[in-house]
Design an enzyme around this catalytic site. Sequence first.
Site, PDB file in Angstrom:
ATOM      1  N   ASP A   7       0.849  -1.192   0.000  1.00 16.89           N
ATOM      2  CA  ASP A   7       0.000   0.000   0.000  1.00 16.89           C
ATOM      3  C   ASP A   7       0.885   1.242   0.000  1.00 16.89           C
ATOM      4  O   ASP A   7       2.082   1.154   0.275  1.00 16.89           O
ATOM      5  CB  ASP A   7      -0.876   0.021   1.263  1.00 16.89           C
ATOM      6  N   ASP A  61      -4.711  -3.315   4.971  1.00 15.89           N
ATOM      7  CA  ASP A  61      -5.183  -2.770   6.248  1.00 15.89           C
ATOM      8  C   ASP A  61      -6.696  -2.834   6.400  1.00 15.89           C
ATOM      9  O   ASP A  61      -7.214  -2.767   7.496  1.00 15.89           O
ATOM     10  CB  ASP A  61      -4.697  -1.324   6.442  1.00 15.89           C
ATOM     11  N   ASP A  95      -9.302  -6.285   2.248  1.00 15.25           N
ATOM     12  CA  ASP A  95      -7.969  -6.770   1.872  1.00 15.25           C
ATOM     13  C   ASP A  95      -7.754  -8.216   2.302  1.00 15.25           C
ATOM     14  O   ASP A  95      -6.769  -8.847   1.900  1.00 15.25           O
ATOM     15  CB  ASP A  95      -6.869  -5.904   2.505  1.00 15.25           C
TER      16      ASP A  95
END
Length: 1050
Positions: A470, A770, A774
């Site tokens: 990310d 997070d 996901d």
Amino acid sequence: MEKLISEDFDLLHKDRSEENLMRWRKAVGTIVKNRRRRFRYVADLEKRFETKEQMRKLRESIRVSIMAYSVALRFLDGLPSEAPKEPSGPQEEDMDEDIQNGLPEEARAAGFQIHPDKLASIVASYDIKTLRKLKGVEGLSKKLYVSLDEGVKSSDVPIRQNVFGSNCYTEKPSKSFWMFLWEALQDLTLIILMVCAVISIGVGLPTEGWPKGMYDGLGIILSIILVVMVTAISDYKQSLQFNELDKEKKKIFVQVIRDGIRQKLSMYDLVVGDIVHLSIGDQIPADGIFISGYNLLIDQSSLTGESVPINIYEKRPFLLAGSKVQDGSARMLVTTVGMRTEWGKLMETLSEEGEDETPLQVKLNGVATLIGKIGLAFAVMTFLVLTVRFFVDKGLRHELAKWTSSDALTLLNYFATAVTIIVVAVPEGLPLAVTLSLAFAMKKLMIDKALVRHLSACETMGSATTICTDKTGTLTTNHMVVSKIWICGKAKEIETNGGRSPIDSDLSNVISILLQGIFNNTGSEVVKNKDGNISILGTPTESALLEYGLLLGGDFDNERRSCNLLKVEPFNSEKKKMSVLLSLPDGKVRAFCKGASEIILKMCDKMIGIDGEPLHLSEEQVRNTMDVINGFAGEALRTLSLAFKDLDNGFQENRIPDSGYTLITIVGIKDPVRPEVKEAVKTCLAAGITVRMVTGDNIYTAKAIAKECGILLDNDFAIEGPDFRHKSPDQMIQIIPKIKVMARSSPTDKHVLVKNLRGLLKEVVAVTGDGTNDAPALHEADIGLAMGIAGTEVAKESADVIVLDDNFATIVNVARWGRSVYINIQKFVQFQLTVNIVALMINFISACISGSAPLTAVQLLWVNLIMDTLGALALATEPPHEGLMKQPPVGRTKSFITRTMWRNIIGQSIYQLVVLLVLNFTGKKILGLNGSDATAVLNTFIFNTFVFCQVFNEMNSRDIEKINIFRGMFGNWIFTGIIAATVIFQVIIVEFLGTFASTVPLNWQLWLLSVVLGAVSLLIAVVLKCIPVNQMTNTQHDGYDLLPSGPNLA
């Protein structure tokens, strides 16, 4: 060697079946000295079966409760409007008496009016009828003596814990040191040796008298005690490390209202009566009742097995511990905690089933089994050769009919030597060394802000070829602040430190609508702590917007009080927006929407004017606005748009519109790149690890950040999620290797990318996540990395590693330790196999030629301790060095015992065998030994030389390829301490414990010669490392550099 190992010892890194786990256990067979110790750190499949059975019963119980609840609800809803009647008079008294029956006086005095068991049964059995009789959650809160607005008083916490229990689960108690001592004594070979020792003492005392008759047996017993003590201490310390890590894994924090203040608490500090705030991705920490909320969807699959989420609202208010929030937000009243919940009872069983073993542990179990079979064969042959020679000698002397106790002792000693060869030959420490190395690495990583949840992840990370990361919080600092704003056609810089207003004062009408949108369309809160200081609870993005709203002079509480929230659609990573429906003070209804700038812009057909009135948004203005968005993004700013829509009386109450909005503003949020990230990315590239950024941000923002980090280079490819997901499989194969940035990606895009990288390109993939959505990608990846700060509980539960500081540099550190674990185990295997070969061959060859074994049982037990427990401690706990990240990843399919290792093992074994055999057969002549004690001196000298060969070979094993084996040695106190302890104890054995160890003191010349002969192995290692080894070419690395030359050789 690995070709000889059964395929049963090949274990998948993920998604292992119980049949696969059971198969390798059976393949180990009976070649196990100590089953308790060997299988200590593997899954307890029997307990796992019990858990499944308990889960089945629990699910059945919950299904029955839900069915009964649904029937009761339909019945109650079908009654006439005047029913159900509230209980009154005698009925109410009867109900109060029923729910208070058995309540302790202490609880009554504290104001509680319901028994804990009755309260627990209301939620567990979905008893909606009783809840309604109690006047719902408001009536129940009065029975629990708590305010739904203020929450529990801190002073009441102890009494609530005494009455209703604490939110802790019963766990299997930690093993004491004495249990580890007892388990170490379960070694079958040691038990046989103890029996031999007792028989030896029993036979020796009548024949040789006191105390000489008991020396041999007592020596074996003392050696066994030493081995057992060292093994137990090592295992106990390892267990303490795992216990410490387990405690860290179970740390879950929740948002709670106490003393009227919203605060973060550990799940285990919750008490009955607490008001808990729930949001997307949270795990429900206790059983409770829904108070208020929006669009609350609960995933109860962990309890019921049903994957369909359940909508929770006023008529369906029951929340069970262990469930997960899939969507929406809510407040919950805690009613049942700890072992009174069904989840608590389940956790008690789950804590006993253990964790799956790692592939490397299983592979080394296979190696240990194969070596054990070879060792067993040598032990039997050695015993047979010694016994046959003994009988032949007796026959030649015509003494077969004459038997004395000394003959019995000789045969007993032969048997003890054979058993001790098995002790040395079966490398029980090999699979346990993996656990030791992983435990050491996990402890160090915990200090470095990485919590490894699954042992195999640390191991697999050494093979990672790709990291899909990310952007927000991982590559950036996650300290967000609004630095630019575009409003009413003008872009403005925000000077947060200045005293002036960040927006012109003539925009007062616009500011009013903007503040209304900022403070109401948010999942975060502005709260005051005990000291009266203002703090913001929520995500960094929303916190930045709220900070900006406060900077404009807004009042969060006043704005929230003046409007009434009718409906909320929380932000999720699929829609990339959040919407609310408000009832304004004048009675009008207004919708607010915020989210990804280009998505919100598509929903708008107007923009706000200076006077606060909507103006038509022309196509040219749309293009200009997109230029503003792209301009902000090009400066590496995260862009968000805010919009509103006033609704007429004909709106649908349960639907927030998706079009016709008026654009209020575009904000640019600054989130600086972490200073250490660029170097970390550089390290990854040097290590052959590709870094890919997968983000929900605008592609221009993503590219700007990626270039700053060093991820996106000139020839690399950036793509948006919507474009990626519409590619055909053939197109994906072509473009995925080139993709370095994926922007505006959804969790589905991330999952597809990871699946293709693993399946089509055979990459070993680590992925960060997070959010709740996901979880599929984290589960699909070889190594799932959840964020410790920004990550939801759902993401953390799906992950293998939790990055506690959300920092990309920490992920790189996990990869470094993963490689270190793999290579440390290779060092230990090389060292142990060398000792195994020499110990087996020297005793067998000597038995065949001379009819005696130069190494006694006591001496072999000491050698076993050096190579097993102490060797594992010394070599399996070596810290990583920077050179590890200058090599390609460890090839997952490569042979674990490499050709380089075999070169070193065979070379050192030949040297040691030549030296020891020459000494064994011509040692007296070479050393000029005469007299009655010549044989004893020679055997002691052989034993001493053998031990020093192992000491120096242990040093050689520190680096399998490089010549300079002293690099970092003196900084590793564990290694130097074990080497020093080995040498000191060897001196004590030879000089002072000769009576028990069958040794005699040596003069200084023989001591020096022993050390020199051992040290020659250092020179042998230099020669061996100059011999080229043909390595099979592979895009992945087998653990070492190509053979160095010139200055690099050192």
